[in-house]
Design an enzyme around this catalytic site. Sequence first.
Site, PDB file in Angstrom:
ATOM      1  N   ARG A   1      -9.806  47.402 -15.990  1.00  0.00           N
ATOM      2  CA  ARG A   1      -8.920  48.712 -16.201  1.00  0.00           C
ATOM      3  C   ARG A   1      -8.453  48.714 -17.636  1.00  0.00           C
ATOM      4  O   ARG A   1      -8.235  47.852 -18.208  1.00  0.00           O
ATOM      5  CB  ARG A   1      -7.934  48.701 -15.105  1.00  0.00           C
TER       6      ARG A   1
ATOM      7  N   HIS B   1     -17.086  55.269 -17.022  1.00  0.00           N
ATOM      8  CA  HIS B   1     -16.616  54.550 -15.797  1.00  0.00           C
ATOM      9  C   HIS B   1     -17.579  54.757 -14.837  1.00  0.00           C
ATOM     10  O   HIS B   1     -17.549  55.414 -13.643  1.00  0.00           O
ATOM     11  CB  HIS B   1     -15.172  55.249 -15.167  1.00  0.00           C
TER      12      HIS B   1
END
Length: 319
Positions: free
Chosen positions: A234, A282
């Site tokens: 993250r 991502h």
Amino acid sequence: MRARNSDKAINLLFNVTPPLFEDYRDPILDALRRRSIDARASLLGDIAHQDVDYIIHATGGPITDFAPFSNARAVLSLWAGVEKIVGNATLTQPLCRMVDDGLRQGMVEWVVGHALRAHLGMDRYVCQKPLTWEQHVPPLATDRSVTILGLGELGSAAATALVQLGFRVTGWSRRAREVAGVRCLAGMEKLPQALASAEILIGLLPQTPETIDLLNAERLALLPKGSFIINAGRGTLIEDDALIAALDSGRVAQATLDVFRTEPVPSGHPFWSHPGVTISPHVAAATRVGTAAENIADNIARAESGTPLMNLVDRTLSY
Ligand code: NAP
């Protein structure tokens, strides 16, 4: 957990965006049918709250208050990361996250690809303009130390793949772990040791209150000079400003980032223009419909037969 009444179809409420509903509805219903479970799929508004048996969840779905779904036996996340839902106070149902072969294999391929890119110095020849005949022979993997922060489902799979290529791999986790061929370190007191040997540092940690800003200026300074960072956990793991400063000073040679504090990365953010940063949008490990539908169906089948759910999120740890 109540046992299944096989005469009755179960009700799945999809708390997802309409395109995801289209993608996942039939594969999940089919996967359940193969397990002899009849199910109906609904979106919010199509079914009474108290009739919902399971909620299939992905960020972007309309439900923020889970309290009215008092008969729901579980909330099943299509994503591996659950930081956006785990703190929801209305969520009292068991929460399961996605752990499946598609995610695992995708992450292994992405991590190994970028680790080899860093290790072999591939950008030197791929990006060099004009091309010149300069020979830079990289070390062998056996002479390269890699540290993986996070030794869970994805971190341990990536660690194993890197060990198989010959890298000297250190893994770091909260609790003590054992992964064949990996030097496993655990706990905050071992973090400096894990960072000190990280010629290539791979982030595969979840976002929790403990991991936010874990890699600040002080900890980035512990990395060997010229190290490579590859973060697919993250984006909150690394302080953006501290990373830019570490790149500018040469402490960090290159950062390949798949995850960010804000996604998409806002225009004008220094990551877009910094020569040492690769932005990967991502895509490291996407949830794949085929394997994810099997995972969801397996978990529902377990719940329906009174078997404990898989991949339960520990609310006290936030992952
Ligand atoms: P996981 O199985 O829950 O593993 C998490 C690992 O992090 C565990 O080893 C855990 O330690 C460690 N950890 C957590 N908090 C820690 C702390 N405070 N200090 C030290 N170690 C800590 O999760 P996973 O399935 O491997 O996934 C990891 C993350 O990858 C997800 O949460 C998600 O955010 C991210 N992800 C990204 C993508 C992408 O496409 N970029 C795709 C999927 C997932 P213990 O072993 O001691 O529990």
